[in-house]
Design a protein around this motif. Sequence first.
Motif, PDB file in Angstrom:
ATOM      1  N   LYS A 110       2.181   5.062  -2.111  1.00 32.87           N
ATOM      2  CA  LYS A 110       0.779   4.667  -2.245  1.00 32.87           C
ATOM      3  C   LYS A 110       0.127   4.784  -0.850  1.00 32.87           C
ATOM      4  O   LYS A 110       0.559   4.101   0.080  1.00 32.87           O
ATOM      5  CB  LYS A 110       0.684   3.223  -2.759  1.00 32.87           C
ATOM      6  N   GLU A 111      -0.877   5.646  -0.831  1.00 33.90           N
ATOM      7  CA  GLU A 111      -1.579   5.865   0.446  1.00 33.90           C
ATOM      8  C   GLU A 111      -0.579   6.206   1.545  1.00 33.90           C
ATOM      9  O   GLU A 111      -0.597   5.650   2.647  1.00 33.90           O
ATOM     10  CB  GLU A 111      -2.404   4.633   0.844  1.00 33.90           C
TER      11      GLU A 111
ATOM     12  N   ILE B 267      -1.783   7.079 -12.182  1.00 34.74           N
ATOM     13  CA  ILE B 267      -2.605   5.868 -12.051  1.00 34.74           C
ATOM     14  C   ILE B 267      -1.870   4.727 -12.750  1.00 34.74           C
ATOM     15  O   ILE B 267      -1.358   4.866 -13.864  1.00 34.74           O
ATOM     16  CB  ILE B 267      -3.976   6.063 -12.692  1.00 34.74           C
TER      17      ILE B 267
ATOM     18  N   SER C 126       3.035  -4.821  -4.340  1.00 33.36           N
ATOM     19  CA  SER C 126       2.164  -3.915  -3.582  1.00 33.36           C
ATOM     20  C   SER C 126       1.252  -3.110  -4.496  1.00 33.36           C
ATOM     21  O   SER C 126       0.438  -2.313  -4.010  1.00 33.36           O
ATOM     22  CB  SER C 126       3.011  -2.953  -2.751  1.00 33.36           C
ATOM     23  N   LEU C 127       1.380  -3.262  -5.834  1.00 36.49           N
ATOM     24  CA  LEU C 127       0.596  -2.485  -6.775  1.00 36.49           C
ATOM     25  C   LEU C 127      -0.274  -3.369  -7.634  1.00 36.49           C
ATOM     26  O   LEU C 127       0.045  -4.540  -7.867  1.00 36.49           O
ATOM     27  CB  LEU C 127       1.515  -1.647  -7.665  1.00 36.49           C
ATOM     28  N   LYS C 128      -1.361  -2.731  -8.113  1.00 32.29           N
ATOM     29  CA  LYS C 128      -2.224  -3.413  -9.076  1.00 32.29           C
ATOM     30  C   LYS C 128      -2.782  -2.364 -10.006  1.00 32.29           C
ATOM     31  O   LYS C 128      -2.689  -1.144  -9.748  1.00 32.29           O
ATOM     32  CB  LYS C 128      -3.344  -4.182  -8.375  1.00 32.29           C
TER      33      LYS C 128
ATOM     34  N   ASN D 258      -4.844   0.368 -11.972  1.00 29.64           N
ATOM     35  CA  ASN D 258      -5.740   1.460 -11.550  1.00 29.64           C
ATOM     36  C   ASN D 258      -5.464   1.961 -10.136  1.00 29.64           C
ATOM     37  O   ASN D 258      -6.240   2.746  -9.607  1.00 29.64           O
ATOM     38  CB  ASN D 258      -7.214   1.053 -11.677  1.00 29.64           C
ATOM     39  N   ASP D 259      -4.375   1.526  -9.510  1.00 27.26           N
ATOM     40  CA  ASP D 259      -4.008   2.093  -8.204  1.00 27.26           C
ATOM     41  C   ASP D 259      -3.539   3.529  -8.388  1.00 27.26           C
ATOM     42  O   ASP D 259      -2.841   3.845  -9.359  1.00 27.26           O
ATOM     43  CB  ASP D 259      -2.876   1.285  -7.548  1.00 27.26           C
ATOM     44  N   GLU D 260      -3.940   4.412  -7.480  1.00 22.95           N
ATOM     45  CA  GLU D 260      -3.458   5.782  -7.487  1.00 22.95           C
ATOM     46  C   GLU D 260      -2.156   5.846  -6.713  1.00 22.95           C
ATOM     47  O   GLU D 260      -2.075   5.378  -5.569  1.00 22.95           O
ATOM     48  CB  GLU D 260      -4.498   6.726  -6.845  1.00 22.95           C
ATOM     49  N   ILE D 261      -1.127   6.426  -7.358  1.00 21.00           N
ATOM     50  CA  ILE D 261       0.177   6.490  -6.706  1.00 21.00           C
ATOM     51  C   ILE D 261       0.689   7.919  -6.781  1.00 21.00           C
ATOM     52  O   ILE D 261       0.178   8.746  -7.541  1.00 21.00           O
ATOM     53  CB  ILE D 261       1.183   5.525  -7.379  1.00 21.00           C
TER      54      ILE D 261
END
Length: 447
Positions: free
Chosen positions: A407-408, A436, A417-419, A421-424
Amino acid sequence: MSDYLSVTALTKYIKYKFDQDPHLQSVLLKGELSNFKKHSSGHLYFNLKDKNSVVNAMMFKAQANKLDFEPKEGDEVLIEARVSVYERRGNYQIYVSKMHLDGIGNLYQKLEALKKELKKQGLFDEIHKKPIPKFPQKIAVLTASTGAAIRDIHSTINSRYPLVEQIQISTLVQGEQAKNDIIEKIKYADTLGADVIIVGRGGGSIEDLWNFNEEEVVRAIFKAETPIISAVGHETDFTLSDFVADVRAATPTQAAVMATPDQVELSQYIKQMELHLSRQIFQIINNKKKHLEHVSSYYKFKQPSLLYDQQIQRRDDLERQMNLSIKAKLERSQQQLQLLANRLNLRDLKQQTLQGMQTRLQLHESLNKSITNVLKNSKKQLSQRVETLNNLSPSNTMLRGYTIVNKEDQVVTSTQSLKTNDEINLQMKDGTVDAIVKKVRCNDNEQ
């Protein structure tokens, strides 16, 4: 009684007439200064006279301070003034506004100004003066080809020192062309290899001698490498050439005297020296004779063998001691050589050399074995560690079906560390997948 005027009234009327007359407001006069006085206030009081008349005059301090010369008794001057009456005495007098030296006075003024300037530049300093050779071989004489000056110089040199060579250089000493001719002849004489140059002429007025006051002539004398004697005019005459020359002569005759020794005096001097040397040589010979007589009476010279008997014996003693010393030293050297030979037995040396070579070979073989063993062990350990690293590498892990989540550009190691709609980015063994997050499930709760 009313028809009679007072002296004051008459004087005032006359003064009024003088002051109103335009012809008397600015008059140009020339004459000689007499009864000259400088008041402590700075004002100048004097008379201006000629052969037949005299008039009182004064010059105020403001105008006197502008004068370019120092007035003195007897000066011939040119004056610009106004005419008026001094009421207290009832005398008419002139009030001078400008004053200059007339004729010869102007030349003297110019001479003093140039002299002051050249002196300031150091042309007259003693440090630049060159000595006159005591016994010259060649003298250059610069003067007119005719006249008393050349005759006096020539006859004086011939009578005093006829051995010297005289180079007579005809030179213009008066007239408009004289300045350039003097300069040219000085430069020419300076190239002749003369020991001294005499520059001279007879007496005359300041106008007649003026060419020797010209700045160009003075500088030509200053630049000359050959010593120069200036003999211009009579004893009372002075020119700037006299100041810059190496020596100033009062007359041309004196210049010839300065440039040459007197043959009569030289002859007397040589005779005196001859007598002095004869006495000195005679005294030296007598002293040497006395010394020889004294030395010859010494007892050892009567029996010469006494001078060398003991020296011969001393030489024999030293020779004997030297031979004994050499013999003893040779014996000690032979003994030391024998001891060294005993120590350095050739058989022992050969045996020691062979043993040393065997030892070196053994050590070389042992060293090679040790290096081989160390390399084998190091290769084995390296292979084990490479295999371990390979097993633990992310690439091998993905080969077994695992995926790395980013992620990023940061590796995700926890669901915290995720929620939603996060782009991974999912990195697999054969590529990557962009995704997503729809839902995050933690061990404790859901997001």
